[in-house]
Design a protein around this motif. Structure first.
Motif, PDB file in Angstrom:
ATOM      1  N   UNK A  67      14.133  -6.396  -1.434  1.00  0.00           N
ATOM      2  CA  UNK A  67      13.762  -5.210  -2.208  1.00  0.00           C
ATOM      3  C   UNK A  67      12.308  -5.287  -2.663  1.00  0.00           C
ATOM      4  N   UNK A  68      11.863  -6.449  -3.064  1.00  0.00           N
ATOM      5  CA  UNK A  68      10.474  -6.615  -3.488  1.00  0.00           C
ATOM      6  C   UNK A  68       9.526  -6.399  -2.316  1.00  0.00           C
ATOM      7  N   UNK A  69       9.923  -6.857  -1.136  1.00  0.00           N
ATOM      8  CA  UNK A  69       9.093  -6.655   0.062  1.00  0.00           C
ATOM      9  C   UNK A  69       8.965  -5.167   0.384  1.00  0.00           C
ATOM     10  N   UNK A  70      10.078  -4.424   0.254  1.00  0.00           N
ATOM     11  CA  UNK A  70      10.034  -2.985   0.504  1.00  0.00           C
ATOM     12  C   UNK A  70       9.121  -2.288  -0.503  1.00  0.00           C
ATOM     13  N   UNK A  71       9.231  -2.676  -1.760  1.00  0.00           N
ATOM     14  CA  UNK A  71       8.404  -2.056  -2.802  1.00  0.00           C
ATOM     15  C   UNK A  71       6.922  -2.353  -2.566  1.00  0.00           C
ATOM     16  N   UNK A  72       6.615  -3.590  -2.190  1.00  0.00           N
ATOM     17  CA  UNK A  72       5.225  -3.985  -1.924  1.00  0.00           C
ATOM     18  C   UNK A  72       4.661  -3.221  -0.736  1.00  0.00           C
ATOM     19  N   UNK A  73       5.442  -3.109   0.342  1.00  0.00           N
ATOM     20  CA  UNK A  73       4.995  -2.383   1.538  1.00  0.00           C
ATOM     21  C   UNK A  73       4.787  -0.908   1.231  1.00  0.00           C
ATOM     22  N   UNK A  74       5.670  -0.338   0.416  1.00  0.00           N
ATOM     23  CA  UNK A  74       5.557   1.072   0.049  1.00  0.00           C
ATOM     24  C   UNK A  74       4.277   1.328  -0.743  1.00  0.00           C
ATOM     25  N   UNK A  75       3.986   0.472  -1.713  1.00  0.00           N
ATOM     26  CA  UNK A  75       2.785   0.644  -2.532  1.00  0.00           C
ATOM     27  C   UNK A  75       1.518   0.452  -1.707  1.00  0.00           C
ATOM     28  N   UNK A  76       1.544  -0.498  -0.778  1.00  0.00           N
ATOM     29  CA  UNK A  76       0.386  -0.733   0.089  1.00  0.00           C
ATOM     30  C   UNK A  76       0.124   0.477   0.981  1.00  0.00           C
ATOM     31  N   UNK A  77       1.194   1.065   1.501  1.00  0.00           N
ATOM     32  CA  UNK A  77       1.059   2.251   2.347  1.00  0.00           C
ATOM     33  C   UNK A  77       0.498   3.424   1.546  1.00  0.00           C
ATOM     34  N   UNK A  78       0.941   3.562   0.290  1.00  0.00           N
ATOM     35  CA  UNK A  78       0.436   4.635  -0.571  1.00  0.00           C
ATOM     36  C   UNK A  78      -1.054   4.459  -0.839  1.00  0.00           C
ATOM     37  N   UNK A  79      -1.468   3.222  -1.127  1.00  0.00           N
ATOM     38  CA  UNK A  79      -2.891   2.958  -1.389  1.00  0.00           C
ATOM     39  C   UNK A  79      -3.733   3.234  -0.146  1.00  0.00           C
ATOM     40  N   UNK A  80      -3.225   2.819   1.011  1.00  0.00           N
ATOM     41  CA  UNK A  80      -3.948   3.033   2.265  1.00  0.00           C
ATOM     42  C   UNK A  80      -4.099   4.512   2.564  1.00  0.00           C
ATOM     43  N   UNK A  81      -3.029   5.268   2.330  1.00  0.00           N
ATOM     44  CA  UNK A  81      -3.056   6.709   2.571  1.00  0.00           C
ATOM     45  C   UNK A  81      -4.034   7.401   1.633  1.00  0.00           C
TER      46      UNK A  81
END
Length: 203
Positions: A127-141
């Protein structure tokens, strides 16, 4: 409903764990709210910030979710001694809720409020990995939108200017051709002599 039952309250956190698009998640949360299964509660000073909670009607689905959990543990292809993703203990009796556990007659209607939950280390890491990946994708976008916006605006402005200039040039050409054609037609009409020039002859 599973995420809300696990006390995941905010839109972005639910989105990170479910992988839904913003539009799809917003539609589903709205439908659950319209059906009376969840409630929105504003938090913070901004009027567009909400947390989601299961209503009394929604909590009565907890027994259904528990049955689905037990079915998944039996038929999900796990080892018999595999640790469940979420360990559950029934508060009233201290019983561990395994695949054979049944809601006691006096404990109905069942709710996850009656349960003490703890997430396994493996599931927590997932779950932490999913949350981290989601936030990274948001920042990149967001960064991509900021850097590309000026160039895109400049490109659109240049394209619009070129289009306007081209349209103006085409219109001027059409006008000139129309005037020239009209003069030619008029000069070719029979019985009409050309008008004498108004300019005085040079002396």
């Amino acid at each position: 409903m599973r995420e809300i039952g696990m006390e995941v309250r905010r839109f972005e956190d639910i989105q990170a764990q479910t992988g839904m698009s913003s539009n799809l998640l917003a539609m589903r949360l709205k439908r659950l709210e319209e059906d009376g299964l969840i409630e929105r509660r504003q938090y913070g000073e901004r009027s567009d910030r909400f947390e989601y909670y299961a209503s009394e009607k929604g909590k009565e689905l907890d027994a259904v979710l528990l049955a689905i959990r037990a079915w998944g543990q039996r038929w999900g292809g796990f080892e018999e001694d595999a640790e469940p993703s979420v360990n559950m203990v029934y508060k009233q009796t201290g019983e561990t809720m395994d695949v054979r556990w049944q809601v006691p007659r006096k404990g109905f209607p069942f709710s996850f409020d009656d349960v003490e939950c703890s997430i396994s280390e493996a599931f927590l890491a997932e779950r932490e990995a999913r949350a981290t990946a989601f936030k990274a994708a948001r920042r990149k976008s967001a960064a991509k939108a900021v850097t590309s916006s000026p160039s895109e605006s400049k490109k659109k402005a240049t394209t619009s200017a070129k289009a306007a200039k081209s349209a103006k040039s085409i219109q001027a050409t059409k006008t000139a051709k129309s005037v020239k054609a009209a003069r030619a037609v008029k000069a070719a009409e029979p019985g009409k002599a050309a008008k004498p020039s108004k300019r005085k002859a040079a002396r």
